[in-house]
Design an enzyme around this catalytic site. Sequence first.
Site, PDB file in Angstrom:
ATOM      1  N   GLU A  68      10.035  16.370  15.012  1.00  0.00           N
ATOM      2  CA  GLU A  68      10.372  16.293  13.591  1.00  0.00           C
ATOM      3  C   GLU A  68       9.567  17.366  12.847  1.00  0.00           C
ATOM      4  OE1 GLU A  68       9.016  12.754  11.551  1.00  0.00           O
ATOM      5  OE2 GLU A  68      11.020  12.455  10.752  1.00  0.00           O
ATOM      6  N   GLU A 110      10.212   1.669  10.265  1.00  0.00           N
ATOM      7  CA  GLU A 110      11.193   2.733   9.978  1.00  0.00           C
ATOM      8  C   GLU A 110      10.465   4.052  10.167  1.00  0.00           C
ATOM      9  OE1 GLU A 110      14.290   2.189   9.376  1.00  0.00           O
ATOM     10  OE2 GLU A 110      14.124   0.027   9.141  1.00  0.00           O
ATOM     11  N   CYS A 115      13.447  11.406   6.562  1.00  0.00           N
ATOM     12  CA  CYS A 115      13.629  10.837   7.911  1.00  0.00           C
ATOM     13  C   CYS A 115      15.039  11.099   8.411  1.00  0.00           C
ATOM     14  CB  CYS A 115      13.324   9.345   7.887  1.00  0.00           C
ATOM     15  SG  CYS A 115      14.346   8.438   6.721  1.00  0.00           S
ATOM     16  N   LYS A 124       0.853  -1.189   0.000  1.00  0.00           N
ATOM     17  CA  LYS A 124       0.000   0.000   0.000  1.00  0.00           C
ATOM     18  C   LYS A 124       0.890   1.240   0.000  1.00  0.00           C
ATOM     19  CE  LYS A 124      -1.813   2.941   2.865  1.00  0.00           C
ATOM     20  NZ  LYS A 124      -1.814   4.116   1.981  1.00  0.00           N
TER      21      LYS A 124
HETATM   22  P1  NAD Z   1       2.402   8.524   7.608  1.00  0.00           P
HETATM   23  O1  NAD Z   1       2.721   7.765   8.843  1.00  0.00           O
HETATM   24  O2  NAD Z   1       1.366   9.558   7.668  1.00  0.00           O
HETATM   25  O3  NAD Z   1       1.938   7.528   6.433  1.00  0.00           O
HETATM   26  C1  NAD Z   1       2.747   6.451   6.019  1.00  0.00           C
HETATM   27  C2  NAD Z   1       1.868   5.380   5.406  1.00  0.00           C
HETATM   28  O4  NAD Z   1       1.007   4.839   6.417  1.00  0.00           O
HETATM   29  C3  NAD Z   1       0.944   5.874   4.301  1.00  0.00           C
HETATM   30  O5  NAD Z   1       0.875   4.887   3.289  1.00  0.00           O
HETATM   31  C4  NAD Z   1      -0.392   6.017   5.008  1.00  0.00           C
HETATM   32  O6  NAD Z   1      -1.502   5.907   4.154  1.00  0.00           O
HETATM   33  C5  NAD Z   1      -0.343   4.830   5.964  1.00  0.00           C
HETATM   34  N1  NAD Z   1      -1.222   4.929   7.123  1.00  0.00           N
HETATM   35  C6  NAD Z   1      -1.784   6.035   7.675  1.00  0.00           C
HETATM   36  N2  NAD Z   1      -2.536   5.682   8.736  1.00  0.00           N
HETATM   37  C7  NAD Z   1      -2.441   4.335   8.874  1.00  0.00           C
HETATM   38  C8  NAD Z   1      -2.973   3.383   9.792  1.00  0.00           C
HETATM   39  N3  NAD Z   1      -3.761   3.738  10.799  1.00  0.00           N
HETATM   40  N4  NAD Z   1      -2.636   2.089   9.631  1.00  0.00           N
HETATM   41  C9  NAD Z   1      -1.805   1.697   8.631  1.00  0.00           C
HETATM   42  N5  NAD Z   1      -1.297   2.545   7.724  1.00  0.00           N
HETATM   43  C10 NAD Z   1      -1.584   3.860   7.848  1.00  0.00           C
HETATM   44  O7  NAD Z   1       3.812   9.090   7.104  1.00  0.00           O
HETATM   45  P2  NAD Z   1       4.084  10.055   5.870  1.00  0.00           P
HETATM   46  O8  NAD Z   1       3.543  11.396   6.241  1.00  0.00           O
HETATM   47  O9  NAD Z   1       3.633   9.404   4.614  1.00  0.00           O
HETATM   48  O10 NAD Z   1       5.688  10.090   5.851  1.00  0.00           O
HETATM   49  C11 NAD Z   1       6.423  10.909   6.673  1.00  0.00           C
HETATM   50  C12 NAD Z   1       6.947  10.173   7.881  1.00  0.00           C
HETATM   51  O11 NAD Z   1       7.681   9.018   7.465  1.00  0.00           O
HETATM   52  C13 NAD Z   1       7.938  10.988   8.679  1.00  0.00           C
HETATM   53  O12 NAD Z   1       7.686  10.865  10.055  1.00  0.00           O
HETATM   54  C14 NAD Z   1       9.292  10.362   8.340  1.00  0.00           C
HETATM   55  O13 NAD Z   1      10.285  10.538   9.300  1.00  0.00           O
HETATM   56  C15 NAD Z   1       8.923   8.952   8.156  1.00  0.00           C
HETATM   57  N6  NAD Z   1       9.919   8.269   7.329  1.00  0.00           N
HETATM   58  C16 NAD Z   1      10.801   7.409   7.928  1.00  0.00           C
HETATM   59  C17 NAD Z   1      11.786   6.783   7.179  1.00  0.00           C
HETATM   60  C18 NAD Z   1      12.757   5.809   7.794  1.00  0.00           C
HETATM   61  O14 NAD Z   1      13.325   5.016   7.054  1.00  0.00           O
HETATM   62  N7  NAD Z   1      12.974   5.813   9.093  1.00  0.00           N
HETATM   63  C19 NAD Z   1      11.863   7.037   5.814  1.00  0.00           C
HETATM   64  C20 NAD Z   1      10.959   7.919   5.239  1.00  0.00           C
HETATM   65  C21 NAD Z   1       9.984   8.517   6.015  1.00  0.00           C
END
Ligand code: NAD
Length: 506
Positions: A398, A264, A298, A189
């Site tokens: 963040e 992650e 991230c 997804k």
């Molecule tokens: P997000 O957590 O809002 O969404 C990530 C994914 O989770 C999306 O596909 C979203 O649709 C899905 N999602 C949302 N609610 C959910 C739920 N209740 N259950 C399951 N899935 C759900 O994150 P974002 O805004 O897309 O990305 C930014 C974040 O990602 C930042 O905090 C960043 O630090 C983190 N990030 C971490 C890494 C790493 O490798 N550590 C890499 C990239 C981004």
Amino acid sequence: MKDFTINTAIEYDLPTPFQGRHLIAGEWVASAETFDRVSPSLGKVVSVSAKGDEAVTERAVTAARQTFDTGVWSRASGKERATILLKVADLIEANVERIAVQETLESGKPISQSRSEVGGAADLWRYAASLARTTSGDSHNTLGEDMLGVVVKDPIGVVSIITPWNFPFWILSQKLPFALAAGCTVVVKPSEVTPSSTVMMGELLIEAGLPAGVCNIVLGHGQPVGSRLSTHKDVDMVTFTGSTAVGKLITQGSSHTLKKVALELGGKNPQVICPDADLDSAADAVTFGVYFNVGQCCNSSSRIIVHESIAKDFVARVVALSRKVKFGDPLDPETQVGAIVTSEHNVKIDCYVQDAVADGATLALGGDALAVTGLSDQFYQPTVITDVTPDMAIAREEVFGPVLVVLTYKTMDEAIALVNDSDYGLSAGIWSENVHTCLEFARRAEAGTVWTNTWMDGFPELAFGGVKQSGQGREIGSYGFEEFLEVKSLVMRIGRSRPPWVQSDA
Ligand code: NAD
């Protein structure tokens, strides 16, 4: 001196909006309900995607489960799996431009960056192919004359892959080829903000000959799709990249079935600048670390901890470099920093900055929206903030924007205490010409990755992941691959019959 370097809008013939569908059991599946993605820089619809619901998610999990159980992929040889992964790598390279343009249109990141992310992802697929052929367990030939022990590794089963919007194609490639190399089947997804490059990946997988049902894709939102993928009893593992808040929800949701969860998550990644550092190189790396992907990263080096004796000079160097970074139209090949992903996120970044200023911090640069002629209002100025105290939200949370926070230190103990005074532990860095200082820092910093005299270099061979609230488990490298494997011990008697437990009557 000019304030900022801005690349204004260029002429560009937009492709027609990409039409994204789910991929289930090898078939493309449309849905009555769809959702649009509007380009952050252009304000125009650039993709229309099928909107997943509970029913379609159920179908995708069933397809992955049934396909896993047939053994068509889970029991295929390493050679067969590697052959397909290598074909995918070649196809990625042949399709870089199409995927990169769509990635830029949906995410707002510069086209040069999209090209290198998409092209670079091929290397992850090739590395994973090498693991598919070289994985092995171990044997124990010392358990006694009539015993042999063998430890084998099996694919963990059905894996849900949930990805964010900031590096959609790259993060997918940090997970998918490794899960496939292990023999797993998957349901992916992508983020609802950047769904299309995952669909394009699905097209390449079909072209490469991946059997139907091995990789299924459901487009849609966290609720209900992501949530269902984290709770479903037929899913054996969830690998998630995204925010710490959603990571916690996934952990809770998955607990009912005790499935494996790899996370992650976010970071508040510090770089310590010592007085003996190569300051030109450090200032350039800090500038890169904070503005790369508009700080929506991230691994963004969102806070620096500078020795007080050089702080003023160092901030001046970073500010001078920041003015030269080319912000603006993501479709311009010369642009280095593009648009903020959504207008809500733009507002959130500005709130962090204004709150910090209200609390006594000083703007050394930026701190406002960036006007780019001919484009939307979703751009933010390169921003450097001094007079920050470690308790301020901007120093702890963040921000995920082009915002650098400057803290200072007197002793190395104090610097390391500041580094570790965080809920996060994704990455950390140090700049010093003294190897002893670097090694002491590397040992004491609480982080999954420590960079010394560099920032954000990564390789498929090196495990990536965080400690504390930055996540659990590791991605890429052999450690990342192992996450998709279960270990099974075989205990085998050789030759002689087993001594009886029940005494015979005689
Ligand atoms: P997000 O957590 O809002 O969404 C990530 C994914 O989770 C999306 O596909 C979203 O649709 C899905 N999602 C949302 N609610 C959910 C739920 N209740 N259950 C399951 N899935 C759900 O994150 P974002 O805004 O897309 O990305 C930014 C974040 O990602 C930042 O905090 C960043 O630090 C983190 N990030 C971490 C890494 C790493 O490798 N550590 C890499 C990239 C981004």
